[in-house]
Design an enzyme around this catalytic site. Structure first.
Site, PDB file in Angstrom:
ATOM      1  CG  ASP A   1      -3.560   0.941   3.313  1.00  0.00           C
ATOM      2  OD1 ASP A   1      -4.733   0.596   3.545  1.00  0.00           O
ATOM      3  OD2 ASP A   1      -2.622   0.128   3.190  1.00  0.00           O
TER       4      ASP A   1
ATOM      5  CB  SER B   1      -2.410  -6.729   3.936  1.00  0.00           C
ATOM      6  OG  SER B   1      -3.535  -6.378   4.691  1.00  0.00           O
TER       7      SER B   1
ATOM      8  CG  HIS C   1      -4.177  -2.355   1.613  1.00  0.00           C
ATOM      9  ND1 HIS C   1      -3.275  -2.206   2.651  1.00  0.00           N
ATOM     10  CD2 HIS C   1      -4.624  -3.646   1.701  1.00  0.00           C
ATOM     11  CE1 HIS C   1      -3.196  -3.334   3.334  1.00  0.00           C
ATOM     12  NE2 HIS C   1      -3.995  -4.221   2.771  1.00  0.00           N
TER      13      HIS C   1
END
Length: 289
Positions: free
Chosen positions: A232, A153, A265
């Site tokens: 995600d 991320s 995620h």
């Protein structure tokens, strides 16, 4: 293993054939005490071994990766030192640095801020790629010719930017669900206005999509590995991988983007594909000899 110089050990535990440590040190770069995790395999007691630096995402500390990913088994098996810093300076008491989970403490974005309010402490790019990088080489049995970087991320963004801006330092880079186009993502625009002001040319200096277009360093032997979960929640507004893919195609820069069906995620996603990233970096280290 005794504590290396300049470092204070906070914890250590045997895991597989090595040890998982947490250290702290006083950072001259960001002006506060910084913590980091480092796994040291048994092999590193006898010889220099490769190093992987992992950069974590928003809200994380040095703990998330070492407690949720299962990295220790792989680091032991592959014989890699794996180190992961915190995601921001802490305790600096700057007004507004703890008001929003997506900015400030836990959200330093791995940039060197230029606005005066933030520029003294929020220098995470220099921390990771100068101070932390050098500290690891000095204090652990690292082979300086086999160092890779990867992240998740915000940390995937940090890893890509570090590779593109410092090609001489890293033999390999990969990422899980990276923020690919920081200067246009919702998180990035908000953070970069604070860190850099209104000059969007400064924003682009820490944007993987922008940097690949002007990259002139050595290219990896195999396409950069990026994994992205199809489910995600942050994909559409914040991560924007299609923009990096298009930029890489225009620049003839090799990228291997894998959309993993059904994954989100979380660290469940990371732990599922983590060994693929170890395999990728191992091959890059072998090809660079």
């Amino acid at each position: 293993m005794s504590s290396p110089s300049e470092l204070t050990r906070e914890s250590g535990a045997k895991a597989f054939d090595g040890h998982q440590y947490v250290y702290n040190h006083e950072s001259s770069t960001v002006g506060c005490k910084m913590k980091f995790g480092v796994y040291v395999p048994a092999k590193a007691e006898k010889e220099r071994v490769p190093l992987l630096i992992f950069l974590s995402g928003l809200t994380c500390t040095e703990q998330n990766f070492i407690t949720k990913s299962g990295v220790q088994r792989l680091a032991s098996e592959y014989g890699f030192i794996v180190a992961n810093p915190d995601t921001s300076p802490r305790g600096c008491k700057i007004e507004g640095d703890s008001d929003n989970w997506a900015f400030g403490e836990g959200a330093g974005y791995y940039v060197d801020a230029t606005e005066s309010k933030w520029s003294k402490n929020y220098r995470m790019f220099s921390y990771v790629n100068d101070e932390f990088y050098g500290l690891l080489i000095k204090n652990f049995n690292v082979d300086p010719n086999r160092i890779g970087i990867f992240g998740h991320s915000m940390g995937g963004h940090g890893a890509l930017v570090s590779f593109f801006k410092r090609p001489a330092q890293y033999k390999s880079v990969s990422a899980f669900a990276p923020i690919c186009n920081m200067s246009t993502s919702e998180w990035g625009v908000d953070a970069y206005k604070k860190f850099f002001g209104q000059d969007e040319n400064l924003w682009k200096q820490y944007d993987a999509t922008e940097l690949v277009a002007s990259y002139h360093g050595p290219k990896p032997h195999a396409p950069i590995l990026i994994d992205q979960g199809s489910d995600d929640n942050f994909l559409a507004k914040h991560l924007l991988p299609e923009r990096l893919i298009n930029a890489c195609e225009k620049a003839s820069f090799p990228i291997y983007f894998r959309e993993q069906a059904g994954y989100d995620h979380s660290y469940y996603f990371i732990m599922t594909f983590l060994e693929d990233h170890f395999k990728y970096h191992k091959k890059e280290f072998e090809n660079s000899k």
